[in-house]
Design a protein around this motif. Structure first.
Motif, PDB file in Angstrom:
ATOM      1  N   ASP A  76       0.867  -1.181   0.000  1.00 11.35           N
ATOM      2  CA  ASP A  76       0.000   0.000   0.000  1.00 11.35           C
ATOM      3  C   ASP A  76       0.899   1.225   0.000  1.00 11.35           C
ATOM      4  OD1 ASP A  76      -1.849   1.973   0.279  1.00 11.35           O
ATOM      5  OD2 ASP A  76      -2.567   1.365   2.264  1.00 11.35           O
ATOM      6  N   ILE A  77       1.098   1.815  -1.147  1.00 11.86           N
ATOM      7  CA  ILE A  77       2.092   2.874  -1.286  1.00 11.86           C
ATOM      8  C   ILE A  77       1.727   4.133  -0.505  1.00 11.86           C
ATOM      9  CG2 ILE A  77       1.188   4.079  -3.312  1.00 11.86           C
ATOM     10  CD1 ILE A  77       4.823   2.991  -2.567  1.00 11.86           C
ATOM     11  N   GLU A  78       0.461   4.284  -0.115  1.00 11.08           N
ATOM     12  CA  GLU A  78       0.049   5.475   0.623  1.00 11.08           C
ATOM     13  C   GLU A  78       0.686   5.547   2.014  1.00 11.08           C
ATOM     14  OE1 GLU A  78      -4.140   5.870   0.745  1.00 11.08           O
ATOM     15  OE2 GLU A  78      -4.377   6.102  -1.416  1.00 11.08           O
ATOM     16  N   VAL A  79       1.071   4.397   2.530  1.00 10.18           N
ATOM     17  CA  VAL A  79       1.674   4.402   3.870  1.00 10.18           C
ATOM     18  C   VAL A  79       3.192   4.492   3.807  1.00 10.18           C
ATOM     19  CG1 VAL A  79      -0.240   3.064   4.796  1.00 10.18           C
ATOM     20  CG2 VAL A  79       1.819   1.864   4.020  1.00 10.18           C
ATOM     21  N   ALA A  80       3.761   4.501   2.614  1.00 12.26           N
ATOM     22  CA  ALA A  80       5.220   4.593   2.480  1.00 12.26           C
ATOM     23  C   ALA A  80       5.703   5.978   2.924  1.00 12.26           C
ATOM     24  CB  ALA A  80       5.629   4.334   1.035  1.00 12.26           C
ATOM     25  N   PRO A  81       6.793   6.058   3.710  1.00 14.02           N
ATOM     26  CA  PRO A  81       7.291   7.350   4.224  1.00 14.02           C
ATOM     27  C   PRO A  81       8.111   8.095   3.177  1.00 14.02           C
ATOM     28  CG  PRO A  81       8.677   5.582   5.044  1.00 14.02           C
ATOM     29  CD  PRO A  81       7.589   4.920   4.218  1.00 14.02           C
ATOM     30  N   VAL A  82       7.474   8.414   2.044  1.00 17.88           N
ATOM     31  CA  VAL A  82       8.181   9.014   0.912  1.00 17.88           C
ATOM     32  C   VAL A  82       8.790  10.361   1.280  1.00 17.88           C
ATOM     33  CG1 VAL A  82       7.936   9.788  -1.482  1.00 17.88           C
ATOM     34  CG2 VAL A  82       6.638   7.819  -0.659  1.00 17.88           C
ATOM     35  N   ASN A  83       8.131  11.100   2.183  1.00 19.12           N
ATOM     36  CA  ASN A  83       8.606  12.445   2.515  1.00 19.12           C
ATOM     37  C   ASN A  83       9.901  12.461   3.318  1.00 19.12           C
ATOM     38  OD1 ASN A  83       6.557  13.881   1.219  1.00 19.12           O
ATOM     39  ND2 ASN A  83       5.152  13.568   2.929  1.00 19.12           N
ATOM     40  N   LEU A  84      10.358  11.287   3.745  1.00 20.67           N
ATOM     41  CA  LEU A  84      11.637  11.233   4.457  1.00 20.67           C
ATOM     42  C   LEU A  84      12.815  11.502   3.529  1.00 20.67           C
ATOM     43  CD1 LEU A  84      11.181   8.141   6.820  1.00 20.67           C
ATOM     44  CD2 LEU A  84      11.211  10.556   7.460  1.00 20.67           C
ATOM     45  N   VAL A  85      12.624  11.282   2.228  1.00 24.78           N
ATOM     46  CA  VAL A  85      13.701  11.439   1.254  1.00 24.78           C
ATOM     47  C   VAL A  85      13.254  12.415   0.168  1.00 24.78           C
ATOM     48  CG1 VAL A  85      15.239  10.256  -0.364  1.00 24.78           C
ATOM     49  CG2 VAL A  85      14.443   9.069   1.691  1.00 24.78           C
ATOM     50  N   LYS A  86      14.122  13.327  -0.179  1.00 28.56           N
ATOM     51  CA  LYS A  86      13.785  14.318  -1.198  1.00 28.56           C
ATOM     52  C   LYS A  86      13.572  13.649  -2.561  1.00 28.56           C
ATOM     53  CE  LYS A  86      15.300  18.853  -2.832  1.00 28.56           C
ATOM     54  NZ  LYS A  86      16.415  19.827  -2.864  1.00 28.56           N
ATOM     55  N   GLU A  87      12.628  14.190  -3.332  1.00 28.91           N
ATOM     56  CA  GLU A  87      12.297  13.619  -4.642  1.00 28.91           C
ATOM     57  C   GLU A  87      13.525  13.503  -5.540  1.00 28.91           C
ATOM     58  OE1 GLU A  87       9.548  14.563  -8.597  1.00 28.91           O
ATOM     59  OE2 GLU A  87       9.247  15.718  -6.737  1.00 28.91           O
ATOM     60  N   LYS A  88      14.390  14.494  -5.471  1.00 29.87           N
ATOM     61  CA  LYS A  88      15.596  14.489  -6.305  1.00 29.87           C
ATOM     62  C   LYS A  88      16.446  13.252  -6.030  1.00 29.87           C
ATOM     63  CE  LYS A  88      19.665  17.350  -7.318  1.00 29.87           C
ATOM     64  NZ  LYS A  88      20.385  18.608  -6.959  1.00 29.87           N
ATOM     65  N   LEU A  89      16.577  12.872  -4.762  1.00 29.74           N
ATOM     66  CA  LEU A  89      17.368  11.694  -4.399  1.00 29.74           C
ATOM     67  C   LEU A  89      16.686  10.408  -4.839  1.00 29.74           C
ATOM     68  CD1 LEU A  89      18.860  12.209  -0.811  1.00 29.74           C
ATOM     69  CD2 LEU A  89      20.070  12.018  -2.972  1.00 29.74           C
ATOM     70  N   ILE A  90      15.367  10.359  -4.683  1.00 31.63           N
ATOM     71  CA  ILE A  90      14.617   9.155  -5.075  1.00 31.63           C
ATOM     72  C   ILE A  90      14.806   8.877  -6.562  1.00 31.63           C
ATOM     73  CG2 ILE A  90      12.293   8.209  -5.367  1.00 31.63           C
ATOM     74  CD1 ILE A  90      11.506   9.614  -2.763  1.00 31.63           C
ATOM     75  N   ARG A  91      14.697   9.940  -7.360  1.00 33.15           N
ATOM     76  CA  ARG A  91      14.827   9.752  -8.815  1.00 33.15           C
ATOM     77  C   ARG A  91      16.282   9.517  -9.224  1.00 33.15           C
ATOM     78  NH1 ARG A  91      10.140  10.073 -11.154  1.00 33.15           N
ATOM     79  NH2 ARG A  91       8.489  11.473 -10.429  1.00 33.15           N
ATOM     80  N   THR A 142       5.819   2.676  -9.466  1.00 31.68           N
ATOM     81  CA  THR A 142       5.472   2.974  -8.073  1.00 31.68           C
ATOM     82  C   THR A 142       6.089   4.298  -7.630  1.00 31.68           C
ATOM     83  OG1 THR A 142       5.438   0.598  -7.622  1.00 31.68           O
ATOM     84  CG2 THR A 142       5.459   2.064  -5.727  1.00 31.68           C
ATOM     85  N   ILE A 143       7.303   4.579  -8.078  1.00 30.78           N
ATOM     86  CA  ILE A 143       7.937   5.861  -7.740  1.00 30.78           C
ATOM     87  C   ILE A 143       7.096   7.018  -8.265  1.00 30.78           C
ATOM     88  CG2 ILE A 143       9.892   7.373  -8.296  1.00 30.78           C
ATOM     89  CD1 ILE A 143      11.733   4.965  -7.975  1.00 30.78           C
ATOM     90  N   ASP A 144       6.645   6.921  -9.509  1.00 27.30           N
ATOM     91  CA  ASP A 144       5.816   7.990 -10.092  1.00 27.30           C
ATOM     92  C   ASP A 144       4.526   8.186  -9.294  1.00 27.30           C
ATOM     93  OD1 ASP A 144       7.655   8.484 -12.072  1.00 27.30           O
ATOM     94  OD2 ASP A 144       6.703   7.121 -13.518  1.00 27.30           O
ATOM     95  N   LYS A 145       3.882   7.072  -8.935  1.00 26.02           N
ATOM     96  CA  LYS A 145       2.632   7.167  -8.179  1.00 26.02           C
ATOM     97  C   LYS A 145       2.870   7.740  -6.783  1.00 26.02           C
ATOM     98  CE  LYS A 145       0.405   3.230 -10.495  1.00 26.02           C
ATOM     99  NZ  LYS A 145      -0.074   1.840 -10.330  1.00 26.02           N
ATOM    100  N   ALA A 146       3.926   7.271  -6.133  1.00 31.03           N
ATOM    101  CA  ALA A 146       4.195   7.692  -4.754  1.00 31.03           C
ATOM    102  C   ALA A 146       4.538   9.171  -4.683  1.00 31.03           C
ATOM    103  CB  ALA A 146       5.338   6.861  -4.171  1.00 31.03           C
ATOM    104  N   LEU A 147       5.361   9.637  -5.623  1.00 32.65           N
ATOM    105  CA  LEU A 147       5.748  11.047  -5.605  1.00 32.65           C
ATOM    106  C   LEU A 147       4.582  11.950  -5.978  1.00 32.65           C
ATOM    107  CD1 LEU A 147       9.336  10.865  -7.162  1.00 32.65           C
ATOM    108  CD2 LEU A 147       8.712  11.205  -4.767  1.00 32.65           C
ATOM    109  N   GLU A 148       3.733  11.473  -6.823  1.00 30.25           N
ATOM    110  CA  GLU A 148       2.551  12.265  -7.207  1.00 30.25           C
ATOM    111  C   GLU A 148       1.623  12.445  -6.016  1.00 30.25           C
ATOM    112  OE1 GLU A 148      -1.147  12.033 -10.416  1.00 30.25           O
ATOM    113  OE2 GLU A 148       0.586  10.699 -10.616  1.00 30.25           O
ATOM    114  N   ALA A 149       1.519  11.402  -5.171  1.00 30.26           N
ATOM    115  CA  ALA A 149       0.607  11.463  -4.036  1.00 30.26           C
ATOM    116  C   ALA A 149       1.239  12.066  -2.791  1.00 30.26           C
ATOM    117  CB  ALA A 149       0.100  10.054  -3.700  1.00 30.26           C
ATOM    118  N   ALA A 150       2.572  12.162  -2.804  1.00 29.58           N
ATOM    119  CA  ALA A 150       3.269  12.585  -1.579  1.00 29.58           C
ATOM    120  C   ALA A 150       3.112  14.081  -1.327  1.00 29.58           C
ATOM    121  CB  ALA A 150       4.746  12.241  -1.683  1.00 29.58           C
ATOM    122  N   ASP A 151       3.191  14.441  -0.054  1.00 31.94           N
ATOM    123  CA  ASP A 151       3.204  15.856   0.332  1.00 31.94           C
ATOM    124  C   ASP A 151       4.635  16.337   0.282  1.00 31.94           C
ATOM    125  OD1 ASP A 151       2.440  17.672   3.426  1.00 31.94           O
ATOM    126  OD2 ASP A 151       2.961  18.355   1.423  1.00 31.94           O
TER     127      ASP A 151
END
Length: 571
Positions: A76-91, A142-151
């Motif tokens: 469930d990607i909505e619960v992933a702590p995406v905001n812990l890492v900057k988008e630039k680093l993820i990509r 999943t990265i595209d979806k997660a970053l789109e939904a992330a704050d």
């Protein structure tokens, strides 16, 4: 051409693809070059250009490197702590945070040999990173979806929108144009330092310690009086992180041989800013830096929340409302003396009163109070400020600390000539404060006539209301703690457990006080130069509870534990 390629040594997943006969060495070298030109990770390039399918690559990596293969479709990607890492680093590293457990961050990757990416994420988050192997095509989607939904404002890290790259930082004074860009070109370091400062504020820390050692660089927060490690960046970054803090606080970054003091003002929003008092200390392996967090809201909690017992609160309020005299608060550093004094000043702050304070430094700014920062280098000492106050028609004076005879004598004189004086001293309890003033050289008759109340205090951690449990303790242990045999039958003592609402079973702190009014009999003993032991005996006769007795009352009320009272009242 063949000569140049033969010199290239393959490593990681690229080498394994050759060993498994999935690609030739020449093909790997060619595709790696094209991946770099395309600014794509190697695995992403192979899958995007249909050179190898993602399932084959994932199986190869899983078997050869012993990494478990995880199906992202089950996440469930909505619960992933995406905001812990900057988008630039993820990509950049094609790595997605999946979940966090304590100090560990589990990151989805399609190439488990990308150690550089994992190390960079570890550095930016302060968390130990562990790789979870996934298929490349699923990871990209999943990265595209997660970053789109992330704050992307990182609102989970702070309640207001804060851009870690553009937080307004100053030393509280106007900057020279030449200095504005000094030391701010190292973006990862800037972001890391800003994040550490914000995390400390979020967690309610009072201090930040940055400590270099021979083989380790440790960062700790002091929360509710206890230190805990929150990050351990690579040791080769220690000097850059410390230099960044020195630039922010307008210190001399070239000077590493002597201690330095500075100040950082962090503007979190238009209406809220936090001050950090910064000190550096040269140690064997580099400079240790300690930042004291000065939050103006910390002293606006009201007298009801401090932890006074009814009789103690009555004595304190009566003393500070007298037209003249001296009220002294004593205790070790970090025991809440300043908060207690400012709570009193807030009660007295009205348009009819002229209130002035001299502090080193001013920790809490309050409208309606004239506050002075002591600066020994310029000659503005406590004594100098006090003399100036007395020419400014004051009603109430607060002196941050009585450190010497000159300051003590002027304070006593002010208290004897129609002013209410509030100040602090460093002694173990209230009776010892009287002896300390005498040792400084203040005449006994001046002490007896000026001092109206002395208050010793400590701060004990509060038990968490969500998880505290009754403790099963033997009778002997309770008697040794100080409880009477007659109360043991109805006594319930609680101990710390720990849950997700607290830290090790504790949340917040409460004051433990010894409030000692100076009675006529106490004044007579002072005039006779009696010892602090004799003064303590007289205080006990007059019903003054010492720190230990006050602590026992907090245990009876279920506010704190025996272990915590032992820690803060141990002699």
């Amino acid at each position: 051409m063949a000569t140049s390629t033969s010199k290239i040594t393959l490593s990681g997943l690229a080498q394994q693809l050759v060993l498994d006969n999935l690609l030739t060495e020449d093909d790997v070298i060619k595709h790696q070059g094209k991946a770099i030109s395309s600014k794509l990770p190697f695995v992403s390039y192979l899958v995007t250009n249909n050179i190898l399918d993602s399932r084959t690559l994932a199986n190869c990596a899983s078997i050869e490197f012993g990494a478990p293969l995880f199906d992202l479709d089950a996440m469930d990607i909505e619960v992933a702590p995406v905001n812990l890492v900057k988008e630039k680093l993820i990509r950049k590293h094609h790595a997605l945070p999946l979940y966090k457990r304590g100090s560990r961050l589990f990151v989805a990757v399609s190439d488990p040999t990308n150690l550089q990416g994992l190390d960079e994420i570890k550095f930016h988050t302060g968390l130990n990173t562990e790789a979870i192997l996934v298929e490349e095509d699923k990871l990209s989607n999943t990265i595209d979806k997660a970053l789109e939904a992330a704050d992307t404002s990182m609102s989970d890290m702070f309640t207001e929108d804060v851009d870690l790259d553009n937080i307004e930082i100053s030393d509280g004074e106007k900057e020279d144009e030449d200095d504005q860009d000094a030391g701010v070109d190292d973006t990862p370091i800037v972001r890391f330092v800003n994040k550490i400062l914000l995390d400390a504020i979020n967690k309610g820390a009072s201090d930040i310690h940055l400590e270099p050692y021979e083989k380790k660089f440790r960062i700790r927060f002091r929360h509710d009086g206890m230190l805990s490690e929150i990050a351990s960046p690579p040791t080769n970054l220690a000097n850059r992180i410390i230099s960044r803090l020195k630039v922010m606080s307008k210190m001399n970054i070239a000077e590493r041989r002597v201690p330095q003091d500075g100040r950082i003002v962090m503007a979190l929003s238009k209406n809220r800013s936090i001050d950090f008092r910064v000190n550096t200390l040269p140690t064997l392996h580099g400079e240790k830096v300690v930042l004291r967090i000065l939050d103006p809201t910390s002293a606006q909690i009201g007298i009801e929340a401090l932890g006074f017992e009814d009789e103690q609160k009555k004595h304190f309020i009566e003393a500070i409302n007298k037209p003249y005299g001296m009220v002294l608060v004593t205790g070790p550093t970090g025991s809440g003396k300043t908060v207690s004094l400012y709570t009193g000043l807030n009660m007295l702050n009205s348009p009819e009163r002229n209130i002035s304070t001299a502090e080193d430094p001013v920790e809490i700014t309050v409208t309606g109070i004239n506050q002075v920062n002591v600066n020994v280098k310029t000659g503005l000492t406590f004594a100098t400020a006090l003399r100036a106050f007395l020419r400014q028609d004051p009603d109430i004076i607060m002196v941050g600390e009585i450190r010497d005879l000159e300051t003590a004598e002027i304070s006593v004189k002010a208290a004897q000539t129609g002013h209410m004086v509030l100040s602090t001293l460093h002694t173990n309890d209230a009776p010892q404060t009287l002896s300390r003033l005498a040792q400084m050289g203040v005449p006994a008759f001046n002490i007896a006539s000026a001092v109206v109340l002395i208050m010793a205090q400590r701060l004990a951690r509060r038990l968490c209301e969500h998880c505290k449990e009754p403790a099963e303790l033997p009778k002997d242990a309770l008697l040794e703690a100080g409880f009477s045999e007659g109360e043991l039958g109805d006594l319930t003592v609680y101990h710390a457990v720990g849950c997700d609402q607290c830290v090790n079973g504790y949340k917040g702190r409460v004051g433990i006080y010894q409030v000692m009014p100076i009675s006529e009999e106490m004044g007579r003993l002072i005039m006779e130069n009696r010892t602090s032991i004799e003064l303590a005996d007289q205080a006990k006769k007059e019903g003054v509870k010492d720190l230990r007795e006050s602590g026992l009352n907090k245990i009876r009320s279920g506010i704190t534990s025996i272990e915590e009272v032992d820690r803060v009242t141990r002699e």
